[in-house]
Write a protein that holds these residues in place. Structure first.
Motif, PDB file in Angstrom:
ATOM      1  N   THR A  32       0.842  -1.201   0.000  1.00  0.00           N
ATOM      2  CA  THR A  32       0.000   0.000   0.000  1.00  0.00           C
ATOM      3  C   THR A  32       0.879   1.254   0.000  1.00  0.00           C
ATOM      4  N   LYS A  33       1.938   1.224   0.853  1.00  0.00           N
ATOM      5  CA  LYS A  33       2.856   2.352   0.925  1.00  0.00           C
ATOM      6  C   LYS A  33       3.542   2.576  -0.431  1.00  0.00           C
ATOM      7  N   MET A  34       3.958   1.483  -1.050  1.00  0.00           N
ATOM      8  CA  MET A  34       4.602   1.564  -2.358  1.00  0.00           C
ATOM      9  C   MET A  34       3.622   2.112  -3.397  1.00  0.00           C
ATOM     10  N   MET A  35       2.379   1.714  -3.342  1.00  0.00           N
ATOM     11  CA  MET A  35       1.364   2.190  -4.279  1.00  0.00           C
ATOM     12  C   MET A  35       1.094   3.694  -4.064  1.00  0.00           C
ATOM     13  N   GLN A  36       1.048   4.112  -2.805  1.00  0.00           N
ATOM     14  CA  GLN A  36       0.843   5.531  -2.512  1.00  0.00           C
ATOM     15  C   GLN A  36       2.042   6.369  -3.015  1.00  0.00           C
ATOM     16  N   GLU A  37       3.248   5.866  -2.748  1.00  0.00           N
ATOM     17  CA  GLU A  37       4.441   6.577  -3.235  1.00  0.00           C
ATOM     18  C   GLU A  37       4.446   6.658  -4.764  1.00  0.00           C
ATOM     19  N   ARG A  38       4.063   5.572  -5.382  1.00  0.00           N
ATOM     20  CA  ARG A  38       4.015   5.556  -6.851  1.00  0.00           C
ATOM     21  C   ARG A  38       2.956   6.543  -7.351  1.00  0.00           C
ATOM     22  N   THR A  39       1.807   6.587  -6.681  1.00  0.00           N
ATOM     23  CA  THR A  39       0.755   7.529  -7.055  1.00  0.00           C
ATOM     24  C   THR A  39       1.260   8.969  -6.896  1.00  0.00           C
ATOM     25  N   ARG A  40       1.939   9.214  -5.737  1.00  0.00           N
ATOM     26  CA  ARG A  40       2.510  10.546  -5.517  1.00  0.00           C
ATOM     27  C   ARG A  40       3.545  10.901  -6.574  1.00  0.00           C
ATOM     28  N   LYS A  41       4.419   9.944  -6.912  1.00  0.00           N
ATOM     29  CA  LYS A  41       5.460  10.172  -7.916  1.00  0.00           C
ATOM     30  C   LYS A  41       4.831  10.466  -9.278  1.00  0.00           C
ATOM     31  N   ILE A  42       3.809   9.693  -9.646  1.00  0.00           N
ATOM     32  CA  ILE A  42       3.128   9.906 -10.928  1.00  0.00           C
ATOM     33  C   ILE A  42       2.454  11.277 -10.933  1.00  0.00           C
ATOM     34  N   SER A  43       1.814  11.659  -9.814  1.00  0.00           N
ATOM     35  CA  SER A  43       1.188  12.984  -9.719  1.00  0.00           C
ATOM     36  C   SER A  43       2.237  14.073  -9.859  1.00  0.00           C
ATOM     37  N   GLY A  44       3.375  13.905  -9.169  1.00  0.00           N
ATOM     38  CA  GLY A  44       4.469  14.883  -9.269  1.00  0.00           C
ATOM     39  C   GLY A  44       5.007  14.973 -10.690  1.00  0.00           C
ATOM     40  N   ASP A  45       5.192  13.812 -11.325  1.00  0.00           N
ATOM     41  CA  ASP A  45       5.674  13.810 -12.705  1.00  0.00           C
ATOM     42  C   ASP A  45       4.677  14.489 -13.642  1.00  0.00           C
ATOM     43  N   LEU A  46       3.376  14.226 -13.413  1.00  0.00           N
ATOM     44  CA  LEU A  46       2.355  14.878 -14.230  1.00  0.00           C
ATOM     45  C   LEU A  46       2.364  16.396 -14.012  1.00  0.00           C
ATOM     46  N   GLU A  47       2.529  16.818 -12.740  1.00  0.00           N
ATOM     47  CA  GLU A  47       2.598  18.249 -12.458  1.00  0.00           C
ATOM     48  C   GLU A  47       3.837  18.870 -13.110  1.00  0.00           C
ATOM     49  N   LYS A  48       4.984  18.149 -13.010  1.00  0.00           N
ATOM     50  CA  LYS A  48       6.207  18.640 -13.652  1.00  0.00           C
ATOM     51  C   LYS A  48       6.029  18.730 -15.167  1.00  0.00           C
ATOM     52  N   ALA A  49       5.393  17.727 -15.733  1.00  0.00           N
ATOM     53  CA  ALA A  49       5.156  17.725 -17.176  1.00  0.00           C
ATOM     54  C   ALA A  49       4.243  18.884 -17.559  1.00  0.00           C
ATOM     55  N   ASP A  50       3.196  19.105 -16.766  1.00  0.00           N
ATOM     56  CA  ASP A  50       2.281  20.213 -17.037  1.00  0.00           C
ATOM     57  C   ASP A  50       3.005  21.552 -16.893  1.00  0.00           C
ATOM     58  N   HIS A  51       3.807  21.678 -15.840  1.00  0.00           N
ATOM     59  CA  HIS A  51       4.594  22.892 -15.632  1.00  0.00           C
ATOM     60  C   HIS A  51       5.588  23.084 -16.798  1.00  0.00           C
ATOM     61  N   GLY A  52       6.236  22.011 -17.211  1.00  0.00           N
ATOM     62  CA  GLY A  52       7.165  22.068 -18.341  1.00  0.00           C
ATOM     63  C   GLY A  52       6.449  22.477 -19.629  1.00  0.00           C
ATOM     64  N   ARG A  53       5.259  21.932 -19.836  1.00  0.00           N
ATOM     65  CA  ARG A  53       4.477  22.278 -21.020  1.00  0.00           C
ATOM     66  C   ARG A  53       4.122  23.756 -21.016  1.00  0.00           C
ATOM     67  N   ARG A  54       3.666  24.254 -19.849  1.00  0.00           N
ATOM     68  CA  ARG A  54       3.336  25.683 -19.754  1.00  0.00           C
ATOM     69  C   ARG A  54       4.586  26.538 -19.974  1.00  0.00           C
ATOM     70  N   GLU A  55       5.704  26.110 -19.418  1.00  0.00           N
ATOM     71  CA  GLU A  55       6.956  26.856 -19.600  1.00  0.00           C
ATOM     72  C   GLU A  55       7.384  26.848 -21.073  1.00  0.00           C
ATOM     73  N   ILE A  56       7.234  25.708 -21.733  1.00  0.00           N
ATOM     74  CA  ILE A  56       7.567  25.613 -23.157  1.00  0.00           C
ATOM     75  C   ILE A  56       6.652  26.532 -23.969  1.00  0.00           C
ATOM     76  N   GLU A  57       5.350  26.525 -23.641  1.00  0.00           N
ATOM     77  CA  GLU A  57       4.426  27.414 -24.342  1.00  0.00           C
ATOM     78  C   GLU A  57       4.809  28.873 -24.134  1.00  0.00           C
ATOM     79  N   SER A  58       5.181  29.200 -22.896  1.00  0.00           N
ATOM     80  CA  SER A  58       5.607  30.565 -22.599  1.00  0.00           C
ATOM     81  C   SER A  58       6.881  30.917 -23.373  1.00  0.00           C
ATOM     82  N   LEU A  59       7.857  30.005 -23.380  1.00  0.00           N
ATOM     83  CA  LEU A  59       9.096  30.237 -24.111  1.00  0.00           C
ATOM     84  C   LEU A  59       8.833  30.336 -25.612  1.00  0.00           C
TER      85      LEU A  59
END
Length: 165
Positions: A32-59
């Protein structure tokens, strides 16, 4: 009928509960702990990807804005260079016309001077020839005052004829 052995049932229920606690502690909790960490990591990666996409659009928007600014600046520089070139061309043409006019004026003055000089030389030669002819016809020399008066009369006549023609 079925006979239930109570000590065996209690032992099996206790064994089952102990096995559940062991499975829960050893396997289910870390899973369960591993699944939660994986969910958190995937959420963080998605947020980073979204932030990167917005930054790329801005650039990209900044890049397009700068590119259009550079193109506008280049157009202005080209137009300025064309205008400077046209101005330089006009200046050169004006200077060339002025120089040509100066040369033409100087040539006209030189020609007028040469013409006057040739006329003076011709008059002098005509005078000398006339005087020589008169002396031969008369057989004697004429004094300088008479020569000058005759010469002046002759030149005046020649000038009148030139003006009439």
């Amino acid at each position: 009928m079925i006979e239930i052995s109570w000590p065996l049932l209690i032992t099996q229920v206790v064994t089952f509960l102990v096995a559940m606690v062991v499975v829960w502690k050893l396997f289910w909790g870390p899973l369960t702990k591993m699944m939660q960490e994986r969910t958190r990591k995937i959420s963080g990666d998605l947020e980073k990807a979204d932030h990167g996409r917005r930054e790329i659009e801005s650039l990209e928007a900044d890049y397009h804005r700068r590119l259009s600014d550079i193109e506008e600046h280049a157009r202005k520089e080209i137009n300025s260079a064309i205008q400077k070139g046209n101005k330089a061309k006009e200046d050169i043409l004006v200077e060339a016309r002025d120089e040509a006019q100066k040369v033409l004026d100087k040539t006209r003055r030189d020609l007028a001077i040469e013409r006057d000089q040739v006329i003076r030389e011709l008059r002098s030669q005509v005078t000398e020839i006339s005087m020589t002819a008169i002396e031969r016809i008369l057989g004697e020399s004429i004094d300088k005052q008479v020569q000058q008066r005759l010469l002046d009369d002759f030149i005046d006549e020649v000038d009148k004829v030139q003006k009439l023609s």
